[in-house]
Design a protein around this motif. Sequence first.
Motif, PDB file in Angstrom:
ATOM      1  N   PHE A  88       0.814  -1.217   0.000  1.00  0.00           N
ATOM      2  CA  PHE A  88       0.000   0.000   0.000  1.00  0.00           C
ATOM      3  C   PHE A  88       0.847   1.266   0.000  1.00  0.00           C
ATOM      4  N   MET A  89       1.810   1.346   0.927  1.00  0.00           N
ATOM      5  CA  MET A  89       2.623   2.559   1.018  1.00  0.00           C
ATOM      6  C   MET A  89       3.500   2.738  -0.214  1.00  0.00           C
ATOM      7  N   ALA A  90       3.952   1.641  -0.799  1.00  0.00           N
ATOM      8  CA  ALA A  90       4.747   1.728  -2.028  1.00  0.00           C
ATOM      9  C   ALA A  90       3.911   2.245  -3.186  1.00  0.00           C
ATOM     10  N   GLN A  91       2.654   1.822  -3.269  1.00  0.00           N
ATOM     11  CA  GLN A  91       1.807   2.269  -4.374  1.00  0.00           C
ATOM     12  C   GLN A  91       1.344   3.706  -4.195  1.00  0.00           C
ATOM     13  N   PHE A  97       4.489   9.807  -8.290  1.00  0.00           N
ATOM     14  CA  PHE A  97       5.415   9.970  -9.414  1.00  0.00           C
ATOM     15  C   PHE A  97       4.878   9.351 -10.703  1.00  0.00           C
ATOM     16  N   ASN A  98       3.576   9.104 -10.757  1.00  0.00           N
ATOM     17  CA  ASN A  98       3.060   8.331 -11.883  1.00  0.00           C
ATOM     18  C   ASN A  98       3.045   9.096 -13.205  1.00  0.00           C
ATOM     19  N   ASN A  99       3.173  10.412 -13.170  1.00  0.00           N
ATOM     20  CA  ASN A  99       3.293  11.145 -14.436  1.00  0.00           C
ATOM     21  C   ASN A  99       4.527  10.712 -15.215  1.00  0.00           C
ATOM     22  N   ASP A 100       5.567  10.314 -14.487  1.00  0.00           N
ATOM     23  CA  ASP A 100       6.797   9.856 -15.138  1.00  0.00           C
ATOM     24  C   ASP A 100       6.829   8.341 -15.265  1.00  0.00           C
ATOM     25  N   ILE A 101       6.315   7.633 -14.264  1.00  0.00           N
ATOM     26  CA  ILE A 101       6.320   6.179 -14.321  1.00  0.00           C
ATOM     27  C   ILE A 101       5.312   5.681 -15.350  1.00  0.00           C
ATOM     28  N   GLN A 102       4.159   6.356 -15.413  1.00  0.00           N
ATOM     29  CA  GLN A 102       3.098   6.039 -16.371  1.00  0.00           C
ATOM     30  C   GLN A 102       2.608   4.600 -16.240  1.00  0.00           C
ATOM     31  N   MET A 103       2.326   4.231 -15.019  1.00  0.00           N
ATOM     32  CA  MET A 103       1.710   2.930 -14.759  1.00  0.00           C
ATOM     33  C   MET A 103       0.193   3.093 -14.813  1.00  0.00           C
ATOM     34  N   SER A 104      -0.475   2.222 -15.506  1.00  0.00           N
ATOM     35  CA  SER A 104      -1.924   2.356 -15.652  1.00  0.00           C
ATOM     36  C   SER A 104      -2.625   2.116 -14.322  1.00  0.00           C
ATOM     37  N   PRO A 105      -3.770   2.775 -14.100  1.00  0.00           N
ATOM     38  CA  PRO A 105      -4.526   2.528 -12.861  1.00  0.00           C
ATOM     39  C   PRO A 105      -4.858   1.053 -12.672  1.00  0.00           C
ATOM     40  N   LEU A 109      -3.822  -1.215  -9.431  1.00  0.00           N
ATOM     41  CA  LEU A 109      -4.844  -1.955  -8.694  1.00  0.00           C
ATOM     42  C   LEU A 109      -4.507  -3.441  -8.634  1.00  0.00           C
ATOM     43  N   ASN A 110      -4.013  -3.983  -9.727  1.00  0.00           N
ATOM     44  CA  ASN A 110      -3.652  -5.402  -9.748  1.00  0.00           C
ATOM     45  C   ASN A 110      -2.465  -5.695  -8.838  1.00  0.00           C
ATOM     46  N   VAL A 111      -1.506  -4.769  -8.783  1.00  0.00           N
ATOM     47  CA  VAL A 111      -0.384  -4.925  -7.846  1.00  0.00           C
ATOM     48  C   VAL A 111      -0.916  -4.984  -6.411  1.00  0.00           C
ATOM     49  N   CYS A 112      -1.889  -4.123  -6.110  1.00  0.00           N
ATOM     50  CA  CYS A 112      -2.482  -4.125  -4.770  1.00  0.00           C
ATOM     51  C   CYS A 112      -3.213  -5.433  -4.484  1.00  0.00           C
ATOM     52  N   PHE A 113      -3.954  -5.939  -5.465  1.00  0.00           N
ATOM     53  CA  PHE A 113      -4.657  -7.212  -5.280  1.00  0.00           C
ATOM     54  C   PHE A 113      -3.674  -8.363  -5.060  1.00  0.00           C
ATOM     55  N   ALA A 114      -2.587  -8.375  -5.844  1.00  0.00           N
ATOM     56  CA  ALA A 114      -1.582  -9.431  -5.680  1.00  0.00           C
ATOM     57  C   ALA A 114      -0.939  -9.352  -4.297  1.00  0.00           C
ATOM     58  N   GLY A 115      -0.608  -8.143  -3.853  1.00  0.00           N
ATOM     59  CA  GLY A 115      -0.027  -7.980  -2.525  1.00  0.00           C
ATOM     60  C   GLY A 115      -1.001  -8.359  -1.421  1.00  0.00           C
ATOM     61  N   LEU A 116      -2.282  -8.037  -1.625  1.00  0.00           N
ATOM     62  CA  LEU A 116      -3.288  -8.369  -0.619  1.00  0.00           C
ATOM     63  C   LEU A 116      -3.459  -9.878  -0.496  1.00  0.00           C
ATOM     64  N   LEU A 117      -3.456 -10.581  -1.625  1.00  0.00           N
ATOM     65  CA  LEU A 117      -3.568 -12.038  -1.592  1.00  0.00           C
ATOM     66  C   LEU A 117      -2.400 -12.652  -0.830  1.00  0.00           C
ATOM     67  N   VAL A 239      11.294   0.205 -14.615  1.00  0.00           N
ATOM     68  CA  VAL A 239      11.442   1.663 -14.599  1.00  0.00           C
ATOM     69  C   VAL A 239      12.819   2.077 -14.097  1.00  0.00           C
ATOM     70  N   MET A 240      13.297   1.395 -13.071  1.00  0.00           N
ATOM     71  CA  MET A 240      14.496   1.834 -12.353  1.00  0.00           C
ATOM     72  C   MET A 240      15.596   0.775 -12.454  1.00  0.00           C
ATOM     73  N   PRO A 241      16.683   1.028 -13.187  1.00  0.00           N
ATOM     74  CA  PRO A 241      17.771   0.043 -13.296  1.00  0.00           C
ATOM     75  C   PRO A 241      18.519  -0.115 -11.974  1.00  0.00           C
ATOM     76  N   TRP A 242      19.296  -1.187 -11.866  1.00  0.00           N
ATOM     77  CA  TRP A 242      19.989  -1.493 -10.619  1.00  0.00           C
ATOM     78  C   TRP A 242      20.922  -0.380 -10.140  1.00  0.00           C
ATOM     79  N   PRO A 243      21.705   0.296 -10.997  1.00  0.00           N
ATOM     80  CA  PRO A 243      22.568   1.374 -10.485  1.00  0.00           C
ATOM     81  C   PRO A 243      21.792   2.500  -9.810  1.00  0.00           C
ATOM     82  N   VAL A 244      20.489   2.617 -10.117  1.00  0.00           N
ATOM     83  CA  VAL A 244      19.644   3.604  -9.444  1.00  0.00           C
ATOM     84  C   VAL A 244      18.955   2.981  -8.234  1.00  0.00           C
ATOM     85  N   ARG A 245      18.554   1.717  -8.364  1.00  0.00           N
ATOM     86  CA  ARG A 245      17.878   1.044  -7.254  1.00  0.00           C
ATOM     87  C   ARG A 245      18.799   0.848  -6.056  1.00  0.00           C
TER      88      ARG A 245
END
Length: 276
Positions: A88-91, A97-105, A109-117, A239-245
């Motif tokens: 939740f806090m990650a999403q 920052f979603n204007n740059d990440i451009q992840m669809s709603p 939502l599916n990431v949240c459902f997967a994490g909730l399961l 979105v984020m390569p390892w040298p940035v992560r």
Amino acid sequence: MMKSAMIWGAKAIGLWIVLLLGSVAGGMLFLRDVTAVPDTGPLDAGQALLVVNAGVAAVLALLAARMRLRGWMLGLVLGGALFGIETFMAQVETLVFNNDIQMSPATILNVCFAGLLRAALAGVVVALMWRGRSANGQPAPKALAWKFPVIGVLYVICYFAAGQFIAWQSPDVRAFYATVGEISRPYLIAVQWVRGLMWAGIILMLVQALRGGTWSKALLSGLALSLLMDLQLLYPNPVMPWPVRFPHLIEVGVSNFVFGLLAAAILLNGGRARSA
């Protein structure tokens, strides 16, 4: 002592297997359309799956052993904490920052459902493994009307200080964010203050369930916030390569640990005197 350690280890391994199954099931049910990511870090997707879930299992098992709750209440608290910290806090941050990440709603939502399961499965297994009678409760921390806003400010300080003095020292991070659109500083501060209030709610849930003294609870709270969020950065990321992560991994680990430690101490301030 040895027997207790072996029992704890067996429970942690069982929890690890369930978390693995939950990750796979969540991916198959909700994230089938997500494009595979090239491996840019020290771990490929399969290795990260094993390592991340092993770390999460160890943290949850440690917390379970140190909590006064047992059975379904314990499962509810730890499952809720896992979902809140890891997903939740990650999403919420993703949305900022979603204007740059451009992840669809739909994907968010599916990431949240997967994490909730996954968190729900972990909670059920925790409830079944750590059965018994919960210890008596303890008085809820008082003066939350001023503690929560102060903790929100503390989070803003930790967030920006770690970003400036840890992540921003990396040339790769500076180059990566050079292509990211500007976000209004007052808006970002306000959002992170609200996130700080959310974090305070999660920490309050943890310290109310933990046994021990103030600094023992604070240490475990900081550890939970740090590792449960930090470990996710080991996964390959589109979105984020390892040298940035990697700088972000250090940044998030340090800032969340310090923040969780201090926020828990603030919440518990005066608790021992009231008990006496």
